[in-house]
Scaffold this active site. Structure first.
Site, PDB file in Angstrom:
ATOM      1  N   CYS A  83      14.074  10.700   7.034  1.00  0.00           N
ATOM      2  CA  CYS A  83      13.857  10.109   8.495  1.00  0.00           C
ATOM      3  C   CYS A  83      15.259  10.505   9.039  1.00  0.00           C
ATOM      4  CB  CYS A  83      13.790   8.798   8.492  1.00  0.00           C
ATOM      5  SG  CYS A  83      12.186   8.222   7.693  1.00  0.00           S
ATOM      6  N   GLU A 107      10.749  15.600  15.086  1.00  0.00           N
ATOM      7  CA  GLU A 107      11.017  15.693  13.682  1.00  0.00           C
ATOM      8  C   GLU A 107      10.052  16.715  12.865  1.00  0.00           C
ATOM      9  OE1 GLU A 107      13.139  15.069  11.026  1.00  0.00           O
ATOM     10  OE2 GLU A 107      13.306  12.758  11.480  1.00  0.00           O
ATOM     11  N   LYS A 114       0.933  -1.282   0.264  1.00  0.00           N
ATOM     12  CA  LYS A 114      -0.104  -0.033  -0.083  1.00  0.00           C
ATOM     13  C   LYS A 114       0.976   1.385   0.064  1.00  0.00           C
ATOM     14  CE  LYS A 114      -2.076   2.973   2.164  1.00  0.00           C
ATOM     15  NZ  LYS A 114      -1.958   4.496   1.909  1.00  0.00           N
ATOM     16  N   GLU A 157      10.206   1.384  10.851  1.00  0.00           N
ATOM     17  CA  GLU A 157      11.291   2.387  10.751  1.00  0.00           C
ATOM     18  C   GLU A 157      10.367   3.879  10.805  1.00  0.00           C
ATOM     19  OE1 GLU A 157      12.644   5.382   9.916  1.00  0.00           O
ATOM     20  OE2 GLU A 157      13.111   4.863   7.681  1.00  0.00           O
TER      21      GLU A 157
END
Lengths: 137, 506
Positions: free
Chosen positions: B301, B402, B188, B262
């Site tokens: 990331c 982040e 997906k 992750e």
């Protein structure tokens, strides 16, 4: 009384709409990459909170949680949940409508900080679960 | 420029106005007949329609995958590897086409898709083709007559949910090891970037047996959730953020299946005093290393979003670093000289700007940037943010979360101990950077950082064969390395006795 989380009018309207469509809701502030730092909205009961979550309060009558370790870094800020046009992913309920909840923030005033200090840390997810069990039992 | 690019692409491949799902080797319309509009972040305007799938479509994809899983799992490694190499060759022959589509879908500069995203994705297929050929089981001699054989067996059918920041590279990071290991996949893609992988299916869809690779588009809550919760998957892999990561683990616990995750980071990039010993090539490289927070518009990331600079060189270093960042060329993502393009979506841009606000609110100083970049022409409604440097301290929110944009938060340190304590004072542990001319310091410091990847005198390199993954809340598992094959395999142990004698118990 000082609140740890609040929502804009636009976000409150969206919460009412989503509740009609999906039933009781639940919010969890995310962290990390991609759509991290954004709040996630799920059908209530879908996400299991526990000892490592804190209960921040309610927005539009729906509970709002975040991870305890993340809250420790965020605790000097009040969270304001807004909604903007967008295409956020994750499993958040509003995304298919082309909108996305967004966390804005402001630093607490000194008076608010004093009041929060007196209140002590927010209850954990596990404590809230136990309270709900007791209320139901 | 966008229309011109699409016209050029249409001469090489069919650019569909509407993409169905790719299931069992065919284009299959979503069961409920719904589609959503895919916008290009370059202009904020529609470029195609995409299937808005639901649980029914996930079931169709799982049917197709289950139908072929035994056959694919038994296919000889040499044959599986040959097909992986064929995918790589086909992608290489169409590098420019794929790179252009990726740029249109995601908004990143064509310079990066041509030189990094797509070449790395191609190499990934070849790497895992090689790993598979070289993989061996093991034999343990328990005693002279008793032998334990260990075989690698595929898990069967796996689910994969990928992010939008490197749409095709992240797809290939996950597909190559899973398919090499003999699994069938239902993937997906992210709803922000659903197009490029469908164009890739038009190119490579007939290479693998039908049903080995299935792609179902849609929203997380409508298509991702029924995949992650499904009892017919043997594993779920996800790249994204922490709350969804936890939710996926909760779903996996209901089926007792493994998951690899992750989940991002807040990576420190540390510049020791000796970096500025000379104004040479190395110093220039370190300045580029500082500026790497703007790579891919900061949507990485491992974005080096916290810079720690030794106090003795701080002023000198920052003066040069600010100039370097100010010289980053922002512009049209299809212009080959553009260094920074558009953020992938409007909500990302809004989030980045809201973080700059909270940073200022907490007392951080804006050294450069800090605003939306309003570019002209067709880019007027695109999602552009200026490369931004904030100065502050590690307890600020802009040092802890982040931002996923071209924003770096800078602070000073006075000793190695202080640098280490700041570096590790974070919930995450994905990437980090260490810059020093002293090899021993680099080694000791690198070993002490709680992060899965320590770039040493470099940053943002992602070669296959160097393990990538997180410590702490950054996730579980290691990608881009042969050890990822293990994450997609079961171990079968046959414990065999060659002795004719009874044990003597009964």
């Amino acid at each position: 009384m000082v609140e740890r989380v609040s929502a804009t009018e636009k976000a409150l309207t969206e919460i009412v709409r989503l509740e009609k469509q999906h039933g009781p809701l639940f919010f969890h502030q995310s962290g990390g990459c991609c759509d991290g730092s954004a709040p996630m909205c799920y059908p209530r009961g879908d996400f299991k909170v526990g000892e490592q979550d804190v209960y921040m309060g309610e927005i539009g009558g729906q509970p709002f949680y975040m991870g305890k370790s993340q809250w420790e870094y965020w605790q000097h800020t009040h969270l304001i949940i807004d909604v903007v046009p967008g295409r956020g992913s994750g499993f958040s309920l509003e995304a298919p409508d082309g909108i996305r909840f967004l966390t804005r923030s402001r630093v607490y005033s000194e008076a608010e900080t004093d009041e929060l200090d007196k209140l002590g840390p927010p209850p954990s997810g596990a404590q809230m679960n136990a309270r709900a069990e007791a209320a139901a039992g | 420029m966008i229309q011109q690019a699409l016209n050029e692409l249409s001469q090489q491949i069919r650019i569909r106005p509407k993409y169905d799902n790719f299931i069992g080797g065919n284009w299959v319309a979503p069961v409920k007949g719904q589609y959503f509009t895919n916008l290009t972040p370059v202009t904020g305007k529609p470029i195609c329609e995409i299937a808005r799938s639901t649980a029914e479509d996930i079931e169709l994809a799982l049917d197709a995958a289950h139908k072929v899983k035994d056959q694919w799992g038994r296919t000889a490694p040499a044959e599986r590897a040959r097909l992986l190499n064929k995918i790589a060759d086909k992608m290489e022959q169409n590098l420019k086409l794929i790179a252009m589509i990726e740029t249109l879908d995601n908004g990143k500069p064509i310079r990066e898709t041509m030189a990094a995203d797509i070449p790395l994705a191609i190499d990934h297929w070849r790497y895992f083709a090689g790993c598979l050929r070289a993989q061996e089981g093991s034999i343990s001699e328990i005693d002279h007559d008793t032998v334990a054989y260990h075989f690698h067996e595929p898990l069967g059918v796996v689910g994969q949910i990928i992010p939008w920041n490197f749409p095709l590279l992240m797809a290939c990071w996950k597909l190559a090891p899973a398919i090499a290991a003999g699994n069938c996949v239902v993937m997906k893609p992210a709803e922000q970037t659903p197009m490029s992988i469908m164009v890739l299916m038009d190119l490579i869809g007939d290479i693998l047996p039908a049903g080995v690779l299935n792609v179902v588009n849609g929203f997380g809550v409508e298509a991702g959730k029924p995949l992650a919760q499904n009892k017919r998957i043997a594993k779920i892999a996800f790249t994204g953020e922490t709350t969804t990561g936890r939710l996926i683990m909760q779903y996996a616990s209901e089926n007792i299946i493994p998951c690899t995750l992750e989940l991002g980071g807040k990576s420190p990039n540390i510049f020791f005093e000796d970096v500025a010993d000379h104004d040479d090539d190395y110093f220039d490289k370190a300045l580029e290393g500082f500026s790497m927070f703007a790579l891919n518009q900061g949507e990485v990331c491992t974005c080096p979003s916290r810079a720690l600079v030794h106090e003795k060189i701080y002023d000198r270093f920052m003066e040069r670093a600010i100039k370097r960042v100010q010289s980053i060329k922002q512009g049209h993502p299809l212009d080959p000289s553009t260094m920074i393009g558009a953020q992938a979506s409007n909500d990302q841009m809004e989030k980045i700007l809201s973080y700059v606000e909270i940073g200022k609110n907490e007392g951080a100083k804006v050294l450069t940037g800090g605003e939306r970049a309003q570019l002209g022409g067709e880019m007027w409604e695109g999602y552009y943010v200026q490369p931004t440097i904030l100065e502050g301290h590690n307890k600020m929110r802009v040092f802890q979360e982040e931002i996923f944009g071209p924003v770096v938060s800078v602070t000073k340190f006075s000793s190695d101990e202080e640098a280490l304590s700041i570096a590790n004072d974070t919930l995450y542990g994905l990437g980090s950077g260490v810059w020093t001319r002293n090899g021993t310091r680099a080694y000791r410091f690198g070993r002490a950082i709680q992060a899965g990847r320590v770039w040493t005198n470099c940053y943002h390199l992602y070669p296959a064969h160097a393990a990538f993954g997180g410590y702490k809340q950054s996730g579980i598992g290691r990608e881009t390395h042969k050890m990822m094959l293990d994450h997609y395999q079961q171990t079968k142990n046959m414990l065999v006795s060659y002795s004719p004698k009874a044990l003597g118990f009964f």
